[in-house]
Motif scaffolding. Structure first.
Motif, PDB file in Angstrom:
ATOM      1  N   GLY A 263       0.824  -1.210   0.000  1.00  0.00           N
ATOM      2  CA  GLY A 263       0.000   0.000   0.000  1.00  0.00           C
ATOM      3  C   GLY A 263       0.856   1.257   0.000  1.00  0.00           C
ATOM      4  O   GLY A 263       1.600   1.501   0.958  1.00  0.00           O
ATOM      5  N   ALA A 264       0.759   2.031  -1.078  1.00  0.00           N
ATOM      6  CA  ALA A 264       1.534   3.289  -1.199  1.00  0.00           C
ATOM      7  C   ALA A 264       0.673   4.486  -0.843  1.00  0.00           C
ATOM      8  O   ALA A 264       0.846   5.578  -1.377  1.00  0.00           O
TER       9      ALA A 264
ATOM     10  N   HIS B 157      -6.112  18.824   8.452  1.00  0.00           N
ATOM     11  CA  HIS B 157      -6.248  19.663   9.648  1.00  0.00           C
ATOM     12  C   HIS B 157      -5.757  18.874  10.851  1.00  0.00           C
ATOM     13  O   HIS B 157      -6.019  17.675  10.971  1.00  0.00           O
TER      14      HIS B 157
HETATM   15  C1  LIG Z   1     -14.438  10.094   1.420  1.00  0.00           C
HETATM   16  C2  LIG Z   1     -13.290  10.352   2.370  1.00  0.00           C
HETATM   17  C3  LIG Z   1     -12.947  11.648   2.649  1.00  0.00           C
HETATM   18  C4  LIG Z   1     -11.912  11.907   3.540  1.00  0.00           C
HETATM   19  N1  LIG Z   1     -11.612  13.207   3.823  1.00  0.00           N
HETATM   20  C5  LIG Z   1     -10.629  13.479   4.707  1.00  0.00           C
HETATM   21  C6  LIG Z   1     -10.330  14.822   5.061  1.00  0.00           C
HETATM   22  O1  LIG Z   1     -10.957  15.780   4.566  1.00  0.00           O
HETATM   23  N2  LIG Z   1      -9.345  15.035   5.965  1.00  0.00           N
HETATM   24  C7  LIG Z   1      -8.646  14.015   6.544  1.00  0.00           C
HETATM   25  O2  LIG Z   1      -7.759  14.280   7.353  1.00  0.00           O
HETATM   26  N3  LIG Z   1      -8.881  12.729   6.192  1.00  0.00           N
HETATM   27  C8  LIG Z   1      -9.856  12.434   5.304  1.00  0.00           C
HETATM   28  N4  LIG Z   1     -10.110  11.124   4.962  1.00  0.00           N
HETATM   29  C9  LIG Z   1      -9.241  10.055   5.495  1.00  0.00           C
HETATM   30  C10 LIG Z   1      -8.013   9.722   4.596  1.00  0.00           C
HETATM   31  O3  LIG Z   1      -8.470   9.329   3.321  1.00  0.00           O
HETATM   32  C11 LIG Z   1      -7.167   8.610   5.247  1.00  0.00           C
HETATM   33  O4  LIG Z   1      -6.654   9.078   6.470  1.00  0.00           O
HETATM   34  C12 LIG Z   1      -5.974   8.130   4.424  1.00  0.00           C
HETATM   35  O5  LIG Z   1      -6.329   7.854   3.120  1.00  0.00           O
HETATM   36  C13 LIG Z   1      -5.379   6.872   5.066  1.00  0.00           C
HETATM   37  O6  LIG Z   1      -4.366   6.355   4.246  1.00  0.00           O
HETATM   38  P1  LIG Z   1      -3.969   4.801   4.294  1.00  0.00           P
HETATM   39  O7  LIG Z   1      -2.618   4.722   3.703  1.00  0.00           O
HETATM   40  O8  LIG Z   1      -4.172   4.270   5.661  1.00  0.00           O
HETATM   41  O9  LIG Z   1      -5.046   4.061   3.371  1.00  0.00           O
HETATM   42  P2  LIG Z   1      -5.222   4.064   1.789  1.00  0.00           P
HETATM   43  O10 LIG Z   1      -5.018   5.432   1.259  1.00  0.00           O
HETATM   44  O11 LIG Z   1      -6.471   3.370   1.486  1.00  0.00           O
HETATM   45  O12 LIG Z   1      -3.996   3.190   1.251  1.00  0.00           O
HETATM   46  C14 LIG Z   1      -4.011   1.785   1.181  1.00  0.00           C
HETATM   47  C15 LIG Z   1      -3.371   1.375  -0.129  1.00  0.00           C
HETATM   48  O13 LIG Z   1      -3.172  -0.043  -0.110  1.00  0.00           O
HETATM   49  C16 LIG Z   1      -3.355  -0.532  -1.418  1.00  0.00           C
HETATM   50  N5  LIG Z   1      -3.644  -1.972  -1.319  1.00  0.00           N
HETATM   51  C17 LIG Z   1      -4.654  -2.541  -0.626  1.00  0.00           C
HETATM   52  N6  LIG Z   1      -4.593  -3.889  -0.752  1.00  0.00           N
HETATM   53  C18 LIG Z   1      -3.526  -4.159  -1.547  1.00  0.00           C
HETATM   54  C19 LIG Z   1      -2.946  -5.367  -2.046  1.00  0.00           C
HETATM   55  N7  LIG Z   1      -3.460  -6.596  -1.745  1.00  0.00           N
HETATM   56  N8  LIG Z   1      -1.856  -5.282  -2.844  1.00  0.00           N
HETATM   57  C20 LIG Z   1      -1.333  -4.059  -3.162  1.00  0.00           C
HETATM   58  N9  LIG Z   1      -1.825  -2.910  -2.719  1.00  0.00           N
HETATM   59  C21 LIG Z   1      -2.920  -2.941  -1.912  1.00  0.00           C
HETATM   60  C22 LIG Z   1      -4.534   0.288  -1.929  1.00  0.00           C
HETATM   61  O14 LIG Z   1      -4.569   0.268  -3.349  1.00  0.00           O
HETATM   62  C23 LIG Z   1      -4.232   1.665  -1.351  1.00  0.00           C
HETATM   63  O15 LIG Z   1      -3.514   2.466  -2.267  1.00  0.00           O
HETATM   64  C24 LIG Z   1     -11.181  10.840   4.126  1.00  0.00           C
HETATM   65  C25 LIG Z   1     -11.538   9.525   3.841  1.00  0.00           C
HETATM   66  C26 LIG Z   1     -12.601   9.278   3.002  1.00  0.00           C
HETATM   67  C27 LIG Z   1     -13.001   7.854   2.754  1.00  0.00           C
END
Ligand SMILES: Cc1cc2nc3c(=O)[nH]c(=O)nc-3n(C[C@H](O)[C@H](O)[C@H](O)COP(=O)(O)OP(=O)(O)OC[C@H]3O[C@@H](n4cnc5c(N)ncnc54)[C@H](O)[C@@H]3O)c2cc1C
Length: 367
Positions: free
Chosen positions: A8-9, A62
């Protein structure tokens, strides 16, 4: 020196990769099955209008956490930005969160000032009172009911596909009445949008001699062995759903280019009633981008269905959290395997909390 694979990037994976690469001086392979980095915070420049689009929904950074702000500020400059959304109530576009300004926008001056006085004397100026709490107060029942009906009830039902009383209190608490004339949606000390976009910020975080990034690559395709695997994907998927699927809400974004300079007067407008969608975002406001056209996304909540749409919001009820715990317990039986991020932890994190969680994980497990 240990070998590391991060699945996951997105923001969580990228921040952890940078800490391992920098502080432990170890090599990290980061894979993502998507064709782009940045996961859910991915943004891109629309070719026709040159406007930056938040592909997976509007993201406003924020935080009150200076450590998180300083860390991210090493990788981006900021467009200092305060979210001031609107909501459509009885056909009028008014201030959200429902605050003292909104009272004067929806009621007569006399009525608004009476309510203002009652609210301030009961809760104090500056208080944020969750709508369900306000509703318990007989003196303020009318305004509680008004807000509940016009702002909260149908929006929440659409968002979660549930009746409001079935919704976890932590979700309800996110919809406050704000006893203030401060029209900003968030009051955190640090607020902004990365000046060159979230994707560029994540690209900068990943730019390190010890980090390799491979896109369009699913974890299932990886045959090489690693000392550590940090999985930021969905924990139930990792275990082939052997205990059952963890439910999520999903969203469909209908992205439209409109042949006029502006579509609405602010970046986000909520539509609690009357329509199937919940909100409309106009993307050019984030970075104050100029174009004779504009791009909006109309947001339709829907159930998550495997293979059909994206996981957005975990549905954090007792049953689902018990299911998550089964997977978590299972993961702890495997040496060198860790779960992280919104999908790995089955938890909604704002971006700052996602980074905070990675910092804590790094200090506790890897340092
Ligand atoms: C609609 C929405 C609006 C939001 N608005 C805000 C906001 O205004 N302000 C705020 O602070 N936060 C907001 N957030 C929260 C924010 O999106 C998250 O905090 C952030 O994206 C978390 O990142 P992550 O790396 O944990 O997850 P993700 O960004 O989901 O990264 C996980 C990655 O893993 C990859 N992956 C998964 N399984 C596999 C696999 N088997 N093989 C290879 N790759 C894989 C996926 O493709 C993905 O790229 C919002 C969230 C949502 C849903």
């Amino acid at each position: 020196m240990k070998s590391n694979l991060i699945v996951g990037a997105g923001l969580s994976g990228a921040v952890l990769a940078s800490l391992i690469a920098d502080k432990l001086n170890e090599e990290v392979l980061v894979i993502d099955r998507k064709e782009h980095i940045a996961g859910n915070i991915y943004d891109y420049k629309d070719k026709e209008t040159n406007i930056t689009i938040h592909k997976y929904g509007p993201h406003i950074f924020h935080t009150n956490n200076k450590k998180v702000w300083d860390y991210l500020s090493k990788y981006t400059k900021w467009n200092f930005f305060f979210l001031k959304p609107n909501v459509i109530i009885e056909g009028n576009c008014v201030t959200l969160p429902f605050n003292l300004t909104t009272l004067y926008e929806v009621f007569s001056n006399k009525m608004a000032s009476d309510l203002e006085e009652k609210l301030i004397s009961t809760y104090g100026y500056g208080a944020k009172v969750p709508i369900l709490k306000l509703r318990e107060n007989p003196e303020l029942e009318f305004i509680a009911q008004y807000i509940y009906e016009n702002v909260f009830k149908n929006y929440t039902s659409k968002q979660w596909g549930l009746e409001p009383d079935k919704i976890d209190p932590s979700v309800t608490a996110r919809v406050p009445i704000y006893i203030s004339f401060d029209n900003r949606y968030f009051q955190d000390k640090y607020q902004g949008i990365p000046l060159f976009g979230y994707t560029k910020m994540v690209e900068n975080i990943l730019k390190h001699k010890n980090i390799k990034v491979k896109l369009n690559t699913d974890f299932k395709e990886i045959t090489q062995k690693f000392d550590r695997v940090i999985y930021c994907g969905a924990i139930d998927e990792y275990f082939d759903y052997k205990f059952g699927q963890l439910p999520y809400r999903s969203l469909n974004f209908d992205i439209q280019t409109i042949n006029q300079e502006y579509y609405q007067k602010t970046v986000v407008v909520n539509y609690p009633n009357n329509y199937d969608f919940t909100r409309i975002c106009e993307h050019k406001y984030f970075l104050n981008e100029k174009s004779s056209k504009t791009v909006i996304s109309v947001e339709y909540p829907q159930s998550f269905e495997l293979g059909k749409n994206e996981r957005y919001y975990p549905i954090a009820n007792d049953e689902n959290l018990a299911l998550y715990k089964k997977y978590k317990d299972e993961s702890q039986k495997i040496d060198g395997l860790y779960f992280l991020g919104r999908l790995g932890d089955y938890k909604y994190y704002n971006m700052d909390l996602a980074v905070e969680r990675v910092f804590e994980f790094f200090d506790k497990e890897l340092k």
